[in-house]
Design a protein around this motif. Structure first.
Motif, PDB file in Angstrom:
ATOM      1  N   ASN A 114      39.250  44.415  38.149  1.00  0.00           N
ATOM      2  CA  ASN A 114      39.760  44.155  39.496  1.00  0.00           C
ATOM      3  C   ASN A 114      39.614  45.373  40.403  1.00  0.00           C
ATOM      4  O   ASN A 114      39.937  46.487  40.008  1.00  0.00           O
ATOM      5  CB  ASN A 114      41.238  43.777  39.434  1.00  0.00           C
ATOM      6  CG  ASN A 114      41.453  42.464  38.741  1.00  0.00           C
ATOM      7  OD1 ASN A 114      40.499  41.709  38.524  1.00  0.00           O
ATOM      8  ND2 ASN A 114      42.678  42.175  38.385  1.00  0.00           N
ATOM      9  N   SER A 131      38.567  40.521  42.943  1.00  0.00           N
ATOM     10  CA  SER A 131      38.984  40.551  41.545  1.00  0.00           C
ATOM     11  C   SER A 131      37.766  40.553  40.629  1.00  0.00           C
ATOM     12  O   SER A 131      36.648  40.265  41.057  1.00  0.00           O
ATOM     13  CB  SER A 131      39.853  39.348  41.236  1.00  0.00           C
ATOM     14  OG  SER A 131      39.055  38.200  41.215  1.00  0.00           O
ATOM     15  N   LEU A 171      37.075  38.483  38.269  1.00  0.00           N
ATOM     16  CA  LEU A 171      36.521  37.138  38.141  1.00  0.00           C
ATOM     17  C   LEU A 171      35.629  36.808  39.334  1.00  0.00           C
ATOM     18  O   LEU A 171      34.529  36.286  39.192  1.00  0.00           O
ATOM     19  CB  LEU A 171      37.665  36.124  38.041  1.00  0.00           C
ATOM     20  CG  LEU A 171      37.216  34.692  37.843  1.00  0.00           C
ATOM     21  CD1 LEU A 171      36.692  34.484  36.440  1.00  0.00           C
ATOM     22  CD2 LEU A 171      38.346  33.728  38.120  1.00  0.00           C
ATOM     23  N   ARG A 172      36.125  37.152  40.525  1.00  0.00           N
ATOM     24  CA  ARG A 172      35.342  36.866  41.739  1.00  0.00           C
ATOM     25  C   ARG A 172      34.014  37.621  41.719  1.00  0.00           C
ATOM     26  O   ARG A 172      32.966  37.065  42.030  1.00  0.00           O
ATOM     27  CB  ARG A 172      36.159  37.234  42.984  1.00  0.00           C
ATOM     28  CG  ARG A 172      35.486  36.908  44.292  1.00  0.00           C
ATOM     29  CD  ARG A 172      36.448  36.996  45.451  1.00  0.00           C
ATOM     30  NE  ARG A 172      37.466  35.966  45.406  1.00  0.00           N
ATOM     31  CZ  ARG A 172      37.303  34.740  45.888  1.00  0.00           C
ATOM     32  NH1 ARG A 172      36.169  34.390  46.455  1.00  0.00           N
ATOM     33  NH2 ARG A 172      38.279  33.862  45.812  1.00  0.00           N
ATOM     34  N   ARG A 187      31.697  35.865  39.261  1.00  0.00           N
ATOM     35  CA  ARG A 187      31.217  34.568  39.742  1.00  0.00           C
ATOM     36  C   ARG A 187      30.268  34.716  40.932  1.00  0.00           C
ATOM     37  O   ARG A 187      29.255  34.039  41.011  1.00  0.00           O
ATOM     38  CB  ARG A 187      32.416  33.680  40.144  1.00  0.00           C
ATOM     39  CG  ARG A 187      33.288  33.293  38.969  1.00  0.00           C
ATOM     40  CD  ARG A 187      32.617  32.255  38.094  1.00  0.00           C
ATOM     41  NE  ARG A 187      33.335  32.032  36.860  1.00  0.00           N
ATOM     42  CZ  ARG A 187      34.321  31.154  36.712  1.00  0.00           C
ATOM     43  NH1 ARG A 187      34.709  30.409  37.730  1.00  0.00           N
ATOM     44  NH2 ARG A 187      34.918  31.007  35.562  1.00  0.00           N
ATOM     45  N   LEU A 219      26.351  33.594  41.115  1.00  0.00           N
ATOM     46  CA  LEU A 219      25.753  32.734  42.150  1.00  0.00           C
ATOM     47  C   LEU A 219      24.508  33.386  42.741  1.00  0.00           C
ATOM     48  O   LEU A 219      23.551  32.703  43.108  1.00  0.00           O
ATOM     49  CB  LEU A 219      26.770  32.459  43.253  1.00  0.00           C
ATOM     50  CG  LEU A 219      27.875  31.471  42.896  1.00  0.00           C
ATOM     51  CD1 LEU A 219      28.880  31.379  44.020  1.00  0.00           C
ATOM     52  CD2 LEU A 219      27.294  30.106  42.603  1.00  0.00           C
ATOM     53  N   ARG A 243      45.001  48.008  37.143  1.00  0.00           N
ATOM     54  CA  ARG A 243      46.286  47.333  36.951  1.00  0.00           C
ATOM     55  C   ARG A 243      46.749  47.562  35.510  1.00  0.00           C
ATOM     56  O   ARG A 243      45.934  47.521  34.583  1.00  0.00           O
ATOM     57  CB  ARG A 243      46.135  45.830  37.220  1.00  0.00           C
ATOM     58  CG  ARG A 243      45.689  45.506  38.641  1.00  0.00           C
ATOM     59  CD  ARG A 243      46.809  45.679  39.643  1.00  0.00           C
ATOM     60  NE  ARG A 243      47.923  44.815  39.367  1.00  0.00           N
ATOM     61  CZ  ARG A 243      49.198  45.221  39.381  1.00  0.00           C
ATOM     62  NH1 ARG A 243      49.495  46.479  39.634  1.00  0.00           N
ATOM     63  NH2 ARG A 243      50.156  44.374  39.123  1.00  0.00           N
ATOM     64  N   HIS A 300      48.228  45.793  33.300  1.00  0.00           N
ATOM     65  CA  HIS A 300      48.010  44.767  32.268  1.00  0.00           C
ATOM     66  C   HIS A 300      46.560  44.684  31.820  1.00  0.00           C
ATOM     67  O   HIS A 300      46.268  44.136  30.766  1.00  0.00           O
ATOM     68  CB  HIS A 300      48.473  43.403  32.771  1.00  0.00           C
ATOM     69  CG  HIS A 300      47.668  42.892  33.926  1.00  0.00           C
ATOM     70  ND1 HIS A 300      48.073  43.037  35.235  1.00  0.00           N
ATOM     71  CD2 HIS A 300      46.488  42.261  33.971  1.00  0.00           C
ATOM     72  CE1 HIS A 300      47.166  42.508  36.027  1.00  0.00           C
ATOM     73  NE2 HIS A 300      46.185  42.028  35.288  1.00  0.00           N
ATOM     74  N   GLU A 312      45.166  43.867  27.970  1.00  0.00           N
ATOM     75  CA  GLU A 312      44.683  42.478  27.941  1.00  0.00           C
ATOM     76  C   GLU A 312      43.178  42.370  27.767  1.00  0.00           C
ATOM     77  O   GLU A 312      42.693  41.476  27.087  1.00  0.00           O
ATOM     78  CB  GLU A 312      45.098  41.735  29.220  1.00  0.00           C
ATOM     79  CG  GLU A 312      46.462  41.118  29.108  1.00  0.00           C
ATOM     80  CD  GLU A 312      46.874  40.368  30.364  1.00  0.00           C
ATOM     81  OE1 GLU A 312      45.998  39.910  31.116  1.00  0.00           O
ATOM     82  OE2 GLU A 312      48.094  40.258  30.597  1.00  0.00           O
TER      83      GLU A 312
END
Lengths: 362, 124
Positions: A56, A61, A63-64, A67, A71, A113, A115, A119
């Motif tokens: 992040n 983020s 994930l963004r 993704r 694309l 972050r 976590h 994680e």
């Protein structure tokens, strides 16, 4: 054939930018940071920071980023080695501005972050370390580096949990290494002028100036040491010699010679060339430890007796020229190379150590 | 289902609107007093239904100290319930101690879930 122009510039800011133009459609953008395991103050810190890349960031983020990049048809990768952390992106030439910004954001504004460390970063780092250490050749290489350099280049490449590393340590390290003077940007398949313009408009230009952390002097090396590591699976015996910058050519030719059909020895040679020092290793590997013992004994005996390398000079020159084309590592001049004689060396035995020789038996 | 994000949004709207604020804030104080959770040592965030993946994820991200305190409060409350006692008055949770310690984590996890949902169903 590929039409290309090779250019380098440091206009505007302290980062060195190199671009190569190809006629193909795929471009790559690589950010090389002098922040590898030899630079980090704690073992494994460089690996964890490398694993934190592409997580992040303030603008988007993890994930963004993934993704969006999917694309656009691109790929990200972050790798750690002993001298540097390499962030690279592979993409279609027209998406260059996006990837310049994305890589810049990773360096400038990763959010770290709390976590994310337990994680996703730590589990991935542990898998890296476990899968690498399961390979006896990697293990032998690590031990040979540790014997030869002790600290710095001898530090373990991957995070092993021996030294406790907190999120604060990683943040501090990132702030220290992600600076304009400590990174180098290498691009292929892009236009130099475009790249320089995009970079000076991007967050790369907002990174603190900092200073280069690249090694400036050759580290102290140690020879004549030996270590043995019991493990199940394949057996490996390895010999390593630290190489001064002046001898690079000899060892390049020797490596080419040993890995070619010219040599009758059943060993694999590797020359790890770092900025101030090199490490030449020969590795014998087999599931049968007695075969490994015979191979490494034969190899050391032949190298101790002396070897005429003139036959392999042309081969080495070709290989080096090819490497210069593809990876940009500057080729050394091998014309003056004559022969090679093995002196003192470091030795490691991994696997079925009961059937592997000791250094004084070689 | 209402997510915590939407509840927080509605709460912010109420607090911004003077009329709603003058109705809901006293009601909430009345509700808290009637619910009596503070009298068995709980905070409001301890009452959040936690058997959902989102809340479990948020709970796993709590700092170790917060997580310990939460477990301690849960055990205290369970003991109070079993013995049909309230805590002594000086041990009741005070209004200023009743902080939304879990909510920021919950909102972050919900934002992640919403983003994933949006990106999974993206049309280009």
């Amino acid at each position: 054939m590929l039409s290309r122009r090779f250019a380098s510039s440091t206009r505007g800011f302290a980062t060195k930018v190199t671009a190569k133009e190809f006629s193909g459609k795929v471009s790559t953008l690589t950010v090389k940071v002098n922040a590898g395991s030899s630079v980090a103050s704690k073992d494994g810190l460089a690996h964890l920071l490398s694993r934190f890349n592409f997580h992040n960031t303030t603008p988007r983020s993890a994930l963004r980023l993934t993704r969006e990049s999917e694309l656009l048809g691109g790929q990200f990768e972050s790798k750690v080695d002993r001298e540097s952390i390499t962030l690279s992106a592979k993409f279609l030439a027209e998406s260059l501005p996006y990837y310049v910004n994305a890589l810049g954001d990773v360096l400038k504004s990763t959010s770290f972050r709390p976590h994310e460390l337990p994680e996703s970063v730590l589990p991935a780092a542990k898998v890296d370390a476990a899968s690498a250490n399961a390979c006896p050749v990697f293990k032998a290489d690590e031990l040979l580096h540790a014997l030869t350099f002790r600290s710095g280049l001898g530090a373990p490449l991957y995070y092993d949990g021996v030294q406790k590393i907190s999120l604060e340590d990683i943040k501090e390290y990132a702030a220290k290494v992600y600076t304009q003077s400590n990174i180098e940007i290498i691009a292929t398949g892009v236009n130099q002028a475009d790249l320089t313009k995009f970079i000076s408009d991007s967050v790369f230009a907002q990174l603190p100036a900092g200073e280069s952390l690249a090694a400036k002097a050759a580290p102290k090396t140690f020879e004549g040491a030996e270590t043995r590591f019991r493990s199940a699976g394949q057996s490996v015996a390895g010999v390593a010699v630290p190489v001064k910058a002046a001898d690079y050519a000899t060892y390049q030719v020797l490596t080419s010679y040993l890995n070619s059909a010219l040599s009758t020895l059943n060993v694999e040679a590797k020359f790890s060339q770092y900025s101030q020092v090199g490490l030449f290793t020969i590795i014998a590997k087999s599931s049968d430890a007695t075969a490994v013992a015979a191979d490494i004994k034969a190899a050391v005996a032949q190298l101790k007796a002396g070897l005429d390398l003139s036959a392999a000079k042309a081969l080495a020159a070709t290989e080096l020229a090819l490497a210069e084309e593809t990876t940009g590592v500057k080729a050394v001049d091998v014309a003056a190379v004559k022969d090679f004689k093995l002196g003192k060396f470091n030795y490691v035995a991994v696997g079925d150590v009961n059937n592997l020789p000791f250094a004084d038996e070689l | 289902m209402a997510t915590h994000t939407s509840i927080v949004k509605a709460g912010d709207f109420i607090l911004r609107t003077p009329l709603l604020r003058s109705i809901f804030v006293p009601t909430s104080h009345f509700f808290i007093k009637q619910a009596g959770y503070r009298e068995i040592g709980l905070k409001l965030d301890d009452l959040i239904f936690d058997e959902t993946p989102v809340v479990q994820k948020a709970l796993s991200r709590l700092p170790a100290k917060e997580s310990y305190a939460r477990n301690f409060r849960t055990l205290t409350a369970a003991q109070c319930a079993i013995t049909h006692h309230l805590l002594p008055k000086e041990q009741w949770v005070k209004a200023e101690e009743d902080t939304p310690y879990l909510l920021p984590y919950l909102l972050e996890v919900e934002a992640e879930v919403a983003e994933r949902e949006a990106l999974d169903n993206i049309t280009v």
